[in-house]
Scaffold this motif. Structure first.
Motif, PDB file in Angstrom:
ATOM      1  N   ASP A 130       0.862  -1.184   0.000  1.00 53.93           N
ATOM      2  CA  ASP A 130       0.000   0.000   0.000  1.00 53.93           C
ATOM      3  C   ASP A 130       0.893   1.228   0.000  1.00 53.93           C
ATOM      4  O   ASP A 130       2.014   1.198   0.505  1.00 53.93           O
ATOM      5  CB  ASP A 130      -0.904   0.003   1.248  1.00 53.93           C
ATOM      6  N   ILE A 131       0.383   2.297  -0.546  1.00 50.82           N
ATOM      7  CA  ILE A 131       1.170   3.528  -0.613  1.00 50.82           C
ATOM      8  C   ILE A 131       1.122   4.274   0.717  1.00 50.82           C
ATOM      9  O   ILE A 131       1.946   5.150   0.978  1.00 50.82           O
ATOM     10  CB  ILE A 131       0.640   4.428  -1.762  1.00 50.82           C
ATOM     11  N   ASN A 132       0.170   3.902   1.562  1.00 48.59           N
ATOM     12  CA  ASN A 132      -0.054   4.659   2.797  1.00 48.59           C
ATOM     13  C   ASN A 132       0.404   3.892   4.042  1.00 48.59           C
ATOM     14  O   ASN A 132      -0.178   2.879   4.410  1.00 48.59           O
ATOM     15  CB  ASN A 132      -1.545   4.988   2.907  1.00 48.59           C
ATOM     16  N   PRO A 167      -4.246   4.437 -13.595  1.00 45.54           N
ATOM     17  CA  PRO A 167      -4.697   3.057 -13.341  1.00 45.54           C
ATOM     18  C   PRO A 167      -4.151   2.058 -14.365  1.00 45.54           C
ATOM     19  O   PRO A 167      -3.867   0.903 -14.005  1.00 45.54           O
ATOM     20  CB  PRO A 167      -6.219   3.155 -13.406  1.00 45.54           C
ATOM     21  N   GLU A 168      -3.969   2.481 -15.605  1.00 46.44           N
ATOM     22  CA  GLU A 168      -3.467   1.532 -16.613  1.00 46.44           C
ATOM     23  C   GLU A 168      -2.032   1.123 -16.313  1.00 46.44           C
ATOM     24  O   GLU A 168      -1.618   0.005 -16.607  1.00 46.44           O
ATOM     25  CB  GLU A 168      -3.587   2.137 -18.014  1.00 46.44           C
ATOM     26  N   GLN A 169      -1.280   2.079 -15.744  1.00 50.52           N
ATOM     27  CA  GLN A 169       0.095   1.753 -15.361  1.00 50.52           C
ATOM     28  C   GLN A 169       0.096   0.709 -14.230  1.00 50.52           C
ATOM     29  O   GLN A 169       0.900  -0.228 -14.231  1.00 50.52           O
ATOM     30  CB  GLN A 169       0.821   3.040 -14.941  1.00 50.52           C
ATOM     31  N   ALA A 170      -0.824   0.869 -13.281  1.00 47.40           N
ATOM     32  CA  ALA A 170      -0.936  -0.117 -12.193  1.00 47.40           C
ATOM     33  C   ALA A 170      -1.294  -1.491 -12.762  1.00 47.40           C
ATOM     34  O   ALA A 170      -0.735  -2.511 -12.340  1.00 47.40           O
ATOM     35  CB  ALA A 170      -1.980   0.343 -11.178  1.00 47.40           C
ATOM     36  N   VAL A 176       4.493  -4.098   2.662  1.00 43.32           N
ATOM     37  CA  VAL A 176       5.445  -3.317   1.860  1.00 43.32           C
ATOM     38  C   VAL A 176       4.817  -1.988   1.451  1.00 43.32           C
ATOM     39  O   VAL A 176       3.742  -1.964   0.831  1.00 43.32           O
ATOM     40  CB  VAL A 176       5.859  -4.110   0.594  1.00 43.32           C
ATOM     41  N   GLU A 177       5.468  -0.895   1.799  1.00 39.77           N
ATOM     42  CA  GLU A 177       4.998   0.419   1.387  1.00 39.77           C
ATOM     43  C   GLU A 177       5.432   0.640  -0.057  1.00 39.77           C
ATOM     44  O   GLU A 177       6.625   0.698  -0.348  1.00 39.77           O
ATOM     45  CB  GLU A 177       5.603   1.481   2.309  1.00 39.77           C
ATOM     46  N   ALA A 178       4.447   0.734  -0.961  1.00 35.82           N
ATOM     47  CA  ALA A 178       4.799   0.863  -2.377  1.00 35.82           C
ATOM     48  C   ALA A 178       3.659   1.466  -3.167  1.00 35.82           C
ATOM     49  O   ALA A 178       2.482   1.244  -2.865  1.00 35.82           O
ATOM     50  CB  ALA A 178       5.131  -0.517  -2.956  1.00 35.82           C
ATOM     51  N   ASP A 179       4.013   2.213  -4.194  1.00 36.42           N
ATOM     52  CA  ASP A 179       3.056   2.749  -5.142  1.00 36.42           C
ATOM     53  C   ASP A 179       2.721   1.653  -6.155  1.00 36.42           C
ATOM     54  O   ASP A 179       3.629   1.052  -6.739  1.00 36.42           O
ATOM     55  CB  ASP A 179       3.696   3.958  -5.849  1.00 36.42           C
ATOM     56  N   ALA A 180       1.439   1.413  -6.359  1.00 37.88           N
ATOM     57  CA  ALA A 180       1.008   0.366  -7.296  1.00 37.88           C
ATOM     58  C   ALA A 180       1.500   0.619  -8.713  1.00 37.88           C
ATOM     59  O   ALA A 180       1.595  -0.306  -9.522  1.00 37.88           O
ATOM     60  CB  ALA A 180      -0.512   0.258  -7.286  1.00 37.88           C
ATOM     61  N   GLU A 181       1.810   1.872  -9.008  1.00 39.82           N
ATOM     62  CA  GLU A 181       2.263   2.194 -10.369  1.00 39.82           C
ATOM     63  C   GLU A 181       3.741   1.884 -10.570  1.00 39.82           C
ATOM     64  O   GLU A 181       4.239   1.934 -11.697  1.00 39.82           O
ATOM     65  CB  GLU A 181       1.956   3.672 -10.671  1.00 39.82           C
TER      66      GLU A 181
END
Ligand code: SAM
Length: 243
Positions: free
Chosen positions: A87-89, A141-144, A112-117
Motif C-alpha cells: 500500500d502507498i499509505n 490506473p493503466e500503469q498499475a 510493503v509500502e509501495a506505489d502500485a504504479e
C-alpha cells in the motif's frame, strides 16, 4: 526484510489520496462496515473464492490497506505460502499489521509500502494479484494494471474489485440518494470527516464502468478478462489471466 516495512522516499507518496487515507485509517474498517451495511465482507469473500488460492502459493494484495483480503489469503496459502500486502499509505499498513498480528496471522505475511504504479517486485513473482477498492484512486490506473501483469507468473490471475456502475433497473436513484446525501453525513458523524467521504463518492462516479475496466485490462495485456456484477453492479469483480 521479510516481515517489516520497506520505506520509500517521501517524494513518492501521493498527495490527496494519501491524505484521505491518513485521515480515515483508524476509522476505516468501521466505516466500511457502516457504509456498505457489512456487505463489503461478502464482496471480499467472493473475491477470495475467485482467486482459487492454494497452499504454498505466492499472492500480492495491491493497495491492501488494513489487510482484509490479506488475512483471508494468508489463511488459504498457509505456512508454505507467502502473502505480500502493499500500500502507498503507511498509516493503513500499520493498522493492517496490527490487525493481522492480533488475529495470529504472522510469518507468511509481509507489509510493503509501495506505489502500485511502480511495484518493487520482480517480473513473474506472484501466482495471484488482488486489488480491492484501490484502482479508481490511482493517478494512472493503466500503469498499475501493467505492473500487476508484469509481476504475475504465466497462468497467474488478477482480481480487481472496485465500485462500478449499477445495472439493476431502479437501483440508480436509490444509490444516488444514498451516496450523495447519507454517506457524507456518515463520514462526518463517525470519522469527523465529511470531505474525505465526499471525495470518495465523487471518485466512484468518475470511475470507469464494467466494460471500460475490462478494456483497460485487455490493453494492459490480460487475457480471458471477465467480470461479475455484485449487488446489482454497485461493485464489479474483474478477473484477468496472464498467459
Ligand atoms: N484493499 C483494502 C480494502 O479493500 O479494504 C483497502 C482499500 S482502500 C479504499 C484504498 C487503498 O488504496 C488505501 O489504503 C490507499 O492508501 C491505497 N492506494 C491509493 N493509491 C495507491 C497507489 N497509487 N498505490 C498503492 N496504494 C494506493
Amino acid at each position: 526484510t521479510h516481515f517489516g516495512f520497506r520505506e520509500v522516499p517521501e517524494t513518492e507518496k501521493a498527495g490527496l489520496v494519501g491524505q484521505v487515507f491518513s485521515n480515515v485509517a483508524g476509522k476505516y474498517d468501521l466505516m466500511n462496515d457502516l457504509m456498505s451495511l457489512g456487505i463489503h465482507r461478502l464482496w471480499k469473500r467472493f473475491t477470495i473464492d475467485q482467486t482459487r488460492a492454494r497452499p504454498g502459493q505466492h499472492v500480492l494484495d495491491v493497495a491492501g490497506g488494513t489487510g482484509d483480503l490479506g488475512a483471508a489469503l494468508a489463511r488459504r496459502v498457509g505456512p508454505q505460502g507467502r502473502v505480500v500486502i502493499s500500500d502507498i499509505n503507511p498509516a493503513m499498513l500499520e493498522v493492517g499489521r496490527n490487525r493481522l498480528a492480533d488475529k495470529g496471522i504472522v510469518g507468511n505475511v509481509e507489509f510493503v509500502e509501495a506505489d502500485a504504479e511502480h511495484l518493487p517486485f520482480a517480473d513473474q513473482e506472484f501466482d495471484i494479484v488482488t486489488l480491492a477498492f484501490g484502482i479508481r484512486n490511482m493517478t494512472h490506473p493503466e500503469q498499475a494494471l501493467r505492473e500487476i501483469q508484469r509481476v504475475l507468473k504465466p497462468g497467474g490471475r488478477a482480481l480487481i474489485l472496485e465500485f462500478s456502475h449499477p445495472t439493476w433497473p431502479g437501483l440508480g436513484p436509490v444509490y444516488d440518494a444514498y451516496s450523495f446525501h447519507l454517506l457524507p453525513h456518515l463520514g462526518q458523524l463517525v470519522a469527523g470527516d465529511r470531505e474525505s467521504y465526499q471525495y470518495l463518492v465523487e471518485s466512484i462516479r468518475r470511475w470507469a464502468d464494467q466494460e471500460t475496466l475490462k478494456q483497460m485490462m485487455e490493453r494492459a495485456g490480460f487475457e480471458l478478462v471477465e467480470y461479475f456484477n455484485l449487488s446489482g453492479g454497485i461493485v464489479a469483480l474483474h478477473k484477468g489471466i496472464k498467459l
